[in-house]
Structure formats: C-alpha cells, structure tokens
Design a protein around this motif. Structure first.
Motif, PDB file in Angstrom:
ATOM      1  N   ALA A  52      36.187  74.942  37.079  1.00 27.60           N
ATOM      2  CA  ALA A  52      35.343  74.374  36.025  1.00 27.60           C
ATOM      3  C   ALA A  52      35.610  72.871  35.943  1.00 27.60           C
ATOM      4  O   ALA A  52      36.409  72.316  36.703  1.00 27.60           O
ATOM      5  N   SER A  53      34.923  72.209  35.025  1.00 28.07           N
ATOM      6  CA  SER A  53      35.057  70.761  34.878  1.00 28.07           C
ATOM      7  C   SER A  53      35.298  70.425  33.415  1.00 28.07           C
ATOM      8  O   SER A  53      34.607  70.938  32.530  1.00 28.07           O
ATOM      9  N   LEU A  54      36.278  69.571  33.185  1.00 28.70           N
ATOM     10  CA  LEU A  54      36.618  69.118  31.838  1.00 28.70           C
ATOM     11  C   LEU A  54      36.423  67.609  31.772  1.00 28.70           C
ATOM     12  O   LEU A  54      37.065  66.859  32.507  1.00 28.70           O
ATOM     13  N   GLU A  55      35.517  67.183  30.904  1.00 30.09           N
ATOM     14  CA  GLU A  55      35.292  65.752  30.674  1.00 30.09           C
ATOM     15  C   GLU A  55      35.699  65.425  29.247  1.00 30.09           C
ATOM     16  O   GLU A  55      35.259  66.083  28.302  1.00 30.09           O
ATOM     17  N   LEU A  56      36.534  64.414  29.093  1.00 37.67           N
ATOM     18  CA  LEU A  56      37.038  64.031  27.775  1.00 37.67           C
ATOM     19  C   LEU A  56      36.822  62.540  27.576  1.00 37.67           C
ATOM     20  O   LEU A  56      37.199  61.734  28.424  1.00 37.67           O
ATOM     21  N   GLU A  57      36.210  62.202  26.463  1.00 34.93           N
ATOM     22  CA  GLU A  57      36.005  60.801  26.093  1.00 34.93           C
ATOM     23  C   GLU A  57      36.579  60.576  24.707  1.00 34.93           C
ATOM     24  O   GLU A  57      36.374  61.389  23.804  1.00 34.93           O
ATOM     25  N   TYR A  58      37.306  59.467  24.532  1.00 31.12           N
ATOM     26  CA  TYR A  58      37.906  59.161  23.236  1.00 31.12           C
ATOM     27  C   TYR A  58      37.675  57.698  22.885  1.00 31.12           C
ATOM     28  O   TYR A  58      37.478  56.848  23.765  1.00 31.12           O
ATOM     29  N   GLN A  59      37.710  57.423  21.571  1.00 28.87           N
ATOM     30  CA  GLN A  59      37.579  56.069  21.055  1.00 28.87           C
ATOM     31  C   GLN A  59      38.446  55.927  19.815  1.00 28.87           C
ATOM     32  O   GLN A  59      38.546  56.859  19.016  1.00 28.87           O
ATOM     33  N   VAL A  60      39.056  54.772  19.663  1.00 26.70           N
ATOM     34  CA  VAL A  60      39.785  54.444  18.440  1.00 26.70           C
ATOM     35  C   VAL A  60      38.802  53.727  17.520  1.00 26.70           C
ATOM     36  O   VAL A  60      38.348  52.620  17.819  1.00 26.70           O
ATOM     37  N   LEU A  61      38.457  54.364  16.408  1.00 27.66           N
ATOM     38  CA  LEU A  61      37.431  53.829  15.518  1.00 27.66           C
ATOM     39  C   LEU A  61      37.981  52.829  14.518  1.00 27.66           C
ATOM     40  O   LEU A  61      37.284  51.900  14.119  1.00 27.66           O
ATOM     41  N   ASP A  62      39.227  53.007  14.093  1.00 30.99           N
ATOM     42  CA  ASP A  62      39.773  52.130  13.058  1.00 30.99           C
ATOM     43  C   ASP A  62      41.285  52.077  13.207  1.00 30.99           C
ATOM     44  O   ASP A  62      41.910  53.012  13.712  1.00 30.99           O
ATOM     45  N   GLY A  63      41.864  50.970  12.735  1.00 36.18           N
ATOM     46  CA  GLY A  63      43.307  50.789  12.814  1.00 36.18           C
ATOM     47  C   GLY A  63      43.644  49.479  13.500  1.00 36.18           C
ATOM     48  O   GLY A  63      42.880  48.970  14.327  1.00 36.18           O
ATOM     49  N   ALA A  64      44.793  48.920  13.166  1.00 43.30           N
ATOM     50  CA  ALA A  64      45.206  47.633  13.723  1.00 43.30           C
ATOM     51  C   ALA A  64      45.318  47.717  15.241  1.00 43.30           C
ATOM     52  O   ALA A  64      45.961  48.611  15.783  1.00 43.30           O
ATOM     53  N   GLY A  65      44.666  46.784  15.922  1.00 45.86           N
ATOM     54  CA  GLY A  65      44.723  46.743  17.376  1.00 45.86           C
ATOM     55  C   GLY A  65      43.730  47.648  18.068  1.00 45.86           C
ATOM     56  O   GLY A  65      43.434  47.451  19.247  1.00 45.86           O
ATOM     57  N   LEU A  66      43.223  48.670  17.373  1.00 46.23           N
ATOM     58  CA  LEU A  66      42.282  49.631  17.957  1.00 46.23           C
ATOM     59  C   LEU A  66      42.800  50.152  19.303  1.00 46.23           C
ATOM     60  O   LEU A  66      42.074  50.189  20.305  1.00 46.23           O
ATOM     61  N   ASP A  67      44.071  50.588  19.343  1.00 40.49           N
ATOM     62  CA  ASP A  67      44.642  51.071  20.592  1.00 40.49           C
ATOM     63  C   ASP A  67      45.507  52.297  20.330  1.00 40.49           C
ATOM     64  O   ASP A  67      45.994  52.522  19.221  1.00 40.49           O
ATOM     65  N   VAL A  68      45.675  53.106  21.386  1.00 41.46           N
ATOM     66  CA  VAL A  68      46.468  54.323  21.303  1.00 41.46           C
ATOM     67  C   VAL A  68      46.877  54.715  22.723  1.00 41.46           C
ATOM     68  O   VAL A  68      46.206  54.351  23.695  1.00 41.46           O
ATOM     69  N   ASP A  69      47.991  55.435  22.850  1.00 40.94           N
ATOM     70  CA  ASP A  69      48.396  55.997  24.136  1.00 40.94           C
ATOM     71  C   ASP A  69      47.779  57.385  24.289  1.00 40.94           C
ATOM     72  O   ASP A  69      47.743  58.165  23.332  1.00 40.94           O
ATOM     73  N   PHE A  70      47.318  57.691  25.514  1.00 38.96           N
ATOM     74  CA  PHE A  70      46.652  58.968  25.771  1.00 38.96           C
ATOM     75  C   PHE A  70      47.285  59.644  26.976  1.00 38.96           C
ATOM     76  O   PHE A  70      47.552  59.003  27.998  1.00 38.96           O
TER      77      PHE A  70
END
Length: 225
Positions: A52-70
C-alpha cells in the motif's frame, strides 16, 4: 490488535496505550489538528497493509518559529524520514504489513507551544478491489447499455479520485489560510506594541525638549535691594 507504546519525551517514559488510543481508522483520507506543548513529543500510529502507499503532509500553523521535528518509523523501528526544525513537509512511502509510527517533537522549545496540522492519504488498501468484486456479482453479461463493466468502473474510480483530490486540496488551502492568518495576527500585535513604545518615547522626548528650552530662558540672576 495488541497494545501500543506512545513515547513521551519527559524522562523517556513509555506509556502503554489501549488498542486504538492513537490510531486512525483505515479510511483513505484523514486529517487532524492538535496543540503540541513546549518540551513535549507526540506520536501516532497508522496500521498499513503490504504494497500500500502512505502519504503524510504536515504544517505548523502557529507557534514561535513555526518549526517542529518530525520522525516517521517503519513497523520494524527503522527511521524512514527525519525532518529537523521544519515548518512543513510531504512524504510518501510504500508500506508493508504493520503499524507505522510518526512523531512530532517540540522538545527543543522550552516556552512556545505549536499548533500542528497533518493529513494522511492511504492508497491501495484493498477496498477498491473488493468493490469491483461486489459489482461483478450483480452483472451477468459483459456489456451494460453498450458499455463494458470495466469502462463503468474506470469512470467511477476516476470521479472518486478527482473528488478525493479536490477535498485534499481544499483541506490544505484551509491549513495554509490558518497559518497565514496566525502570522498576520502576530505581526499586527507586534506592530501595535512597537507603535505604543515609539509613541511613549516621543512623548518623553517632547517633554524633555520643552523643559530644556524653558530652562534656557529662565532668568536665574538674583535682584539686589
């Protein structure tokens, strides 16, 4: 389905979850928005089938720097994807049988929480093939109103795929709009704050200038009698 482990960053503690506590149903399209506190790490599980196929998209909507580790891990615990301090990302993997784990890590931030949106798109989960078999049970001939069964199924699948794509695009546009609105509101508050600071400085400077000019014209000589 057995119990699963949800990794928590504080003290590297592992909590035992009941079945389905952090799991999405095997639908073709799922999206979720949540708040990730400062210094925390949240993990989710998605059961997948082989080929099968898994597609994942993420976005940081709010917060200082607008960044996160994934992080995206395979059922064997292998790291498939690692994004460091990113504001958004899109990843597609071919899957095998088992539970895939993906985590959002905000442990590098000690103050700011993050609002995160992500969407899962699952392909080749085996449901379409079952639908085709259900269709064939009710058709005895090879033609239906001068159209082959395969042509009907192809048309239906094409419409279904386009509708799913439209829903996906609309969801992503709403996520982009939410992030842009948060940025604009943050900039608006920042402009108002510094405008008030500048206004206060101007008032103080004006008062000092008036006082200095007034002191220059004062007659400080004492009159003798």
């Amino acid at each position: 389905m057995g119990p699963r482990l949800l990794l928590v960053p504080l003290g590297c503690l592992a909590l035992l979850l009941p079945p389905g506590a952090a799991e999405f149903s095997p639908s073709l399209d799922s999206d979720f928005t949540f708040t990730l506190p400062a210094g925390r790490k949240e993990c989710f599980y998605q059961p997948m089938r082989k080929e099968a196929s898994l597609e994942l998209e993420y976005q940081v909507l709010d917060g200082a720097g607008l960044d996160v580790d994934f992080h995206l891990l395979s059922p064997k615990g292998e790291t498939l994807v690692f994004d460091e301090r990113k504001s958004d990302g899109v990843h597609t993997v071919e899957t095998e049988d088992g539970d895939y784990m993906f985590c959002f890590d905000n442990t590098f931030s000690t103050i700011s929480e993050k609002v995160i949106f992500f969407e899962l798109i699952l392909d080749n989960m085996g449901e379409d093939g079952q639908d085709e078999e259900d269709w064939k049970k009710y058709v005895t001939g090879t033609d239906l109103l001068d159209m082959k069964l395969e042509d009907i199924l192809e048309s239906i699948n094409s419409v279904k795929a386009r509708l799913s794509k439209s829903v996906q695009i609309q969801t992503l546009l709403r996520a982009f709009e939410a992030r842009d609105r948060n940025i604009q509101e943050s900039n608006f508050d920042r402009v108002n704050f510094w405008s008030m600071v500048n206004l206060g400085v101007m008032v103080v400077v004006s008062a000092v200038q008036v006082y200095m000019l007034k002191s220059l014209f004062e007659d400080k000589r004492k009159s003798r009698t």
